[in-house]
Design an enzyme around this catalytic site. Sequence first.
Site, PDB file in Angstrom:
ATOM      1  N   ASP A   1      -8.457  -6.662  -4.778  1.00  0.00           N
ATOM      2  CA  ASP A   1      -8.073  -5.334  -4.276  1.00  0.00           C
ATOM      3  C   ASP A   1      -8.610  -4.275  -5.238  1.00  0.00           C
ATOM      4  OD1 ASP A   1      -6.833  -3.002  -3.440  1.00  0.00           O
ATOM      5  OD2 ASP A   1      -4.833  -3.876  -3.294  1.00  0.00           O
TER       6      ASP A   1
ATOM      7  N   ARG B   1     -11.707   6.799   9.486  1.00  0.00           N
ATOM      8  CA  ARG B   1     -11.232   5.424   9.531  1.00  0.00           C
ATOM      9  C   ARG B   1     -12.293   4.456   8.995  1.00  0.00           C
ATOM     10  NH1 ARG B   1      -7.055   1.896   9.397  1.00  0.00           N
ATOM     11  NH2 ARG B   1      -7.445   0.064  10.678  1.00  0.00           N
TER      12      ARG B   1
ATOM     13  N   HIS C   1      -7.890  -5.365  -0.413  1.00  0.00           N
ATOM     14  CA  HIS C   1      -6.585  -4.722  -0.246  1.00  0.00           C
ATOM     15  C   HIS C   1      -5.843  -5.238   0.997  1.00  0.00           C
ATOM     16  CE1 HIS C   1      -3.553  -1.655  -0.505  1.00  0.00           C
ATOM     17  NE2 HIS C   1      -3.864  -1.158   0.667  1.00  0.00           N
ATOM     18  N   ASP C   2      -6.597  -5.526   2.038  1.00  0.00           N
ATOM     19  CA  ASP C   2      -6.004  -5.988   3.295  1.00  0.00           C
ATOM     20  C   ASP C   2      -5.276  -7.326   3.184  1.00  0.00           C
ATOM     21  OD1 ASP C   2      -6.232  -4.059   5.146  1.00  0.00           O
ATOM     22  OD2 ASP C   2      -7.927  -4.921   6.240  1.00  0.00           O
TER      23      ASP C   2
ATOM     24  N   SER D   1       0.834  -1.195   0.000  1.00  0.00           N
ATOM     25  CA  SER D   1       0.000   0.000   0.000  1.00  0.00           C
ATOM     26  C   SER D   1       0.880   1.261   0.000  1.00  0.00           C
ATOM     27  CB  SER D   1      -0.916  -0.044   1.225  1.00  0.00           C
ATOM     28  OG  SER D   1      -1.988   0.828   1.082  1.00  0.00           O
TER      29      SER D   1
END
Lengths: 390, 210
Positions: free
Chosen positions: A325, A229, A358-359, A159
């Site tokens: 992602d 967040r 993405h994680d 990232s």
Amino acid sequence: MSADEAAVNAEWTLPGHRVCLAQDEPLRLDSGVELHDVHVAYQTWGQLNAEKSNAILVCHALTGDQYAVENHPVTGKSGWWQQVIGPGKVIDTDRYFVICSNILGGCMGTTGPSDINPDTGKEWALDFPVITIGDMVRTQKLLIDHLGIESLFAVVGGSMGGMQVLEWACQYPENVFAAVPIATAARHSAQNIAFNEVGRQSIMSDPDWCGGDYHAQGKRPHRGLAVARMAAHITYLSETALTRKFGRNLQDRDAVTYGFDADFQVESYLRHQGSTFVDRFDANAYLYITRAMDYFDVAQRHDGHLAHAFKNTPVRFLVMSFTSDWLYPTRENRDIVHALNAGAANVSFVEIESDKGHDAFLLDEPEFHKVFEGFLEGCAEHRGLKRKEP
Amino acid sequence: MTPADLENNPKGIRVDLQLIADMIEPGTRVLDAGCGNGMLLDYLWRFKQVDARGIEISTQGVQACVSSGLSVVQGDVETDLKDYPDGAFDYVILSQTLQAMHEPREVLEQMMRIGKRAIVSLPNFGYWRLRLYMMFKGRMPVSENLPYEWYNTPNIHFCTIRDFVALTQEMNLTIERSLFLDEEGSSKTIGNSVAVANWFGEQGVFLLRK
């Protein structure tokens, strides 16, 4: 350690190393501002070998920090790359000397907007200069110099960490043997900038933000930061992962309440993510770091040609992306690969099959780990590092 | 066999890959387009000190390559060769893959653009057993070398050794070396005897330059 530094460090209570750099010569930022006495907090694992040829710099992502392995000193949760770094793991601390520093602009010990401006004796807040990914990397270079390491065996990160990896390869190609940018991009897309803007506006519209001066006024913009967040967290996951985890399941109830409580589990989960985040992160740091990401555009500095940034680079690259992602999709990672190919670079690229979004780069993905480890192993052989003991 | 096994058995690569490897000068830059699990690349790196790169479409293949220390990009040969600059490699290899391309001529052109030389190996549809198979059975040949039925084969542009030679002439390419492999797997020079090679060669291997 100078008396000044001792004084500043005396207020610093987090575990790990912290040094004061750019004392004799200031750090010149992309914005033109010069910073002096820059503090950098970092962690290391493993041993540096006699030739100083086995150092790996790990670059953290937007909301990460230097506590990649051990439990986090504030939250008590396990390190963000505990699965990857350690004895016998992908980044094997029995073989490599691993360094991870808190980025410039961060809030875990490295100079950032919540620190004291040495010129005024007051907190920087919005007087802190706007920083870039390039500035973060120049700060890391100061740390590496300080540690007496001329050439890094590898620079790795996912990232925003991947952006730093690309920046390292551009700025210091002679000081990096291998680069592993993961789930990243060579420029922030309009969509990414848009999501970041939502986060920033959320923080700045919290009345407790106080124009950035919240510390001085004894307040914290918790609500704004929590919403930032929550919005960002959605972009780190995939539809499949969210559905698998929560679906439309209700939270502690049998029927919807026809109100605005967290009826759904997914709502409750996001609220939890937001509220725990504010305990360990600073709102102004969030503004500065997201801005740095938005400004990131490697090609722009090379007449719009990404390939020029990597022309005849001696660095060996491994680019990796994940199928689900959508924040840094395979397409954008492939753009990096195409540019590297056009620059005749030594590059490998793998798209890892994963439905975790993405994680995925932070999670247990065996194929990802296998390729990553194999690449490092191959590079170690090319670099002449000793083979792993069987 | 995995690339790692090669350490113990350096001559253990497939015979057609060995012929290709023998055509390559040590210490050169090589791109293997469609490199599979990287057996040839591994051999070239270890035994010919070649700066070896690959392209492979299958995730499994790329993973095997990268995990064993090879530089391989996951991608489609047909679309990705255009990303490489002119003359980037000394050799571009296409082994047993040309017949699976949608635009074989375009792929060959790209290979000649980015490489000083190209090495192409291909199954020969003019091989006598295949001709007899067609003649007597009246069906598309299925053999050990060509194990697919017509409806599930990745091979969509079959040609003969003679067809390929004709294409190189049309494209004004020079064949520096050419070999055919017979059914025993022994190699013979094609040279001027294209007719013989076209009957008896199961495969052809060509070293080309502009």
